[in-house]
Motif scaffolding. Structure first.
Motif, PDB file in Angstrom:
ATOM      1  N   VAL A 138       0.834  -1.206   0.000  1.00  0.00           N
ATOM      2  CA  VAL A 138       0.000   0.000   0.000  1.00  0.00           C
ATOM      3  C   VAL A 138       0.873   1.262   0.000  1.00  0.00           C
ATOM      4  N   MET A 139       2.003   1.216   0.717  1.00  0.00           N
ATOM      5  CA  MET A 139       2.894   2.372   0.738  1.00  0.00           C
ATOM      6  C   MET A 139       3.528   2.581  -0.637  1.00  0.00           C
ATOM      7  N   LEU A 141       2.130   1.859  -3.422  1.00  0.00           N
ATOM      8  CA  LEU A 141       1.048   2.441  -4.219  1.00  0.00           C
ATOM      9  C   LEU A 141       0.889   3.933  -3.922  1.00  0.00           C
ATOM     10  N   MET A 142       0.969   4.269  -2.644  1.00  0.00           N
ATOM     11  CA  MET A 142       0.847   5.668  -2.238  1.00  0.00           C
ATOM     12  C   MET A 142       1.932   6.511  -2.907  1.00  0.00           C
ATOM     13  N   GLU A 143       3.153   6.004  -2.920  1.00  0.00           N
ATOM     14  CA  GLU A 143       4.245   6.746  -3.567  1.00  0.00           C
ATOM     15  C   GLU A 143       3.990   6.901  -5.063  1.00  0.00           C
ATOM     16  N   ILE A 145       1.074   7.025  -6.531  1.00  0.00           N
ATOM     17  CA  ILE A 145       0.003   7.992  -6.745  1.00  0.00           C
ATOM     18  C   ILE A 145       0.504   9.414  -6.530  1.00  0.00           C
ATOM     19  N   MET A 146       1.316   9.582  -5.478  1.00  0.00           N
ATOM     20  CA  MET A 146       1.762  10.922  -5.145  1.00  0.00           C
ATOM     21  C   MET A 146       2.790  11.436  -6.135  1.00  0.00           C
ATOM     22  N   TRP A 147       3.680  10.583  -6.529  1.00  0.00           N
ATOM     23  CA  TRP A 147       4.880  11.096  -7.164  1.00  0.00           C
ATOM     24  C   TRP A 147       5.174  10.579  -8.567  1.00  0.00           C
TER      25      TRP A 147
END
Lengths: 222, 222
Positions: A138-139, A141-143, A145-147
């Motif tokens: 999930v982390m 994926l978060m990166e 999406i953010m970057w």
């Protein structure tokens, strides 16, 4: 279908007592879920620990207005913890799990798994490692999406789908890709058309064929 | 500064053996970190389990090109697990933890905490609950990023900062807000100016004053 070797799935198996092992063997059931089955989430009850024999599960977030984003996939030999998330009091999010292909699995009831983790430090620590793995996905994926810009995310998605399917011809709609990536269909269509104009993919109704995976790969690395 | 009541932080304390309790008491150290101290991440070594006496820690992701996004905050009486993430093999992401205010804390060394969780199912299950809490916070954030428009995210951020600070006058730059929310400074400045024109906030050099928290609150609820 009986599960013969629990150590394949539960690395702490040999650290359990014979009584604990017998309880698990007695209560484990074999299940089959055809493609498209909603296994967990929404109004479904707490299912338990899923040990996948074959198939493919998809875990995703679902927004109130029906939008989706894929969190991770589980394949043959994987263990699904969040289908038993009711046993973890501090989990305060709703995850949805569906069979993305016809899936066969063994199921350990949540109450029993909870009891085993309360008794066995080895089982509890394994649960920790499982959760750490999902947390890491999930982390990641978060990166993304953010970057990462969307062209890279789409290129990575297409390449990983080809890997999963073992084919460069993907039977997937733009709508479905949008759901995976948590964006709107129009955004996906626009980028796929750009990819087509560059010769990376070939689009037909309901399919996307990756024709130049090398260039897509290169795109993800820039 | 000696920690007198471990049960405040470690709810499994009474389930430990006297020997385990003595080991923890012997190896726990008291530390002070001035505001701005980088406690974990990058080149810092694995620190251990942090029990916060007073202060404020911020856990965030840091991109290769220096962008940030705040994952969660830890306050008085909170326990920080990811400063000991080296003990969890399956954690494959880099989190950065800094003291956002002057912070006093007790530290349990990672090796000892790992040993205790291997021996005690209660300790391992507590670790699980801690991770579940952080996981839930990150999932909440993910939903915010994916599905909430930026005006709502900014309004929620300002309100929660006021809560944290116990004041409606926030000493925070636009740059810093942008880092918290994982966006560009220009985006923050533009939205803050819009908020000011609506009478929600008053901007000065280096400060944002929330002048109409009711309307901001309403905005987050639409």
């Amino acid at each position: 279908m009986e599960l013969t070797d629990y150590t394949d799935y539960l690395p702490f198996w040999k650290q359990l007592t014979p009584i604990q092992q017998q309880q698990i063997q007695k209560e484990t059931t074999f299940r089959q879920a055809p493609k498209g089955t909603l296994l967990y989430g929404g109004l479904e009850e707490c299912l338990g620990l899923i040990l996948i024999r074959s198939g493919q599960l998809r875990a995703f977030l679902l927004s109130q207005d029906g939008r989706e984003i894929t969190l991770y996939r589980l394949l043959d030999r994987d263990v699904c913890l969040f289908s038993a998330s009711c046993i973890l009091h501090s989990i305060q999010f709703d995850i949805t799990i569906e069979a993305e292909k016809d899936t066969e699995f063994w199921l350990i009831p949540p109450g029993l798994y909870k009891k085993i983790t309360e008794e066995s430090a080895a089982a509890a620590n394994y649960t920790n490692e499982l959760m750490s793995s999902r947390f890491s996905e999930v982390m990641w994926l978060m990166e993304q999406i953010m970057w990462k810009s969307f062209d890279k995310r789409l290129a990575e998605f297409l390449l990983s789908e080809c890997d999963l399917e073992g084919s460069s011809l993907l039977a997937v709609t733009h709508e479905k890709i949008a759901n995976h990536l948590g964006t709107a269909r129009e955004v996906v269509t626009r980028m796929l058309r750009y990819f087509q104009s560059e010769g990376f993919v070939k689009l037909s109704r309901g399919t996307v064929e990756v024709t130049d995976s090398k260039s897509l790969k290169k795109l993800t690395e820039t």
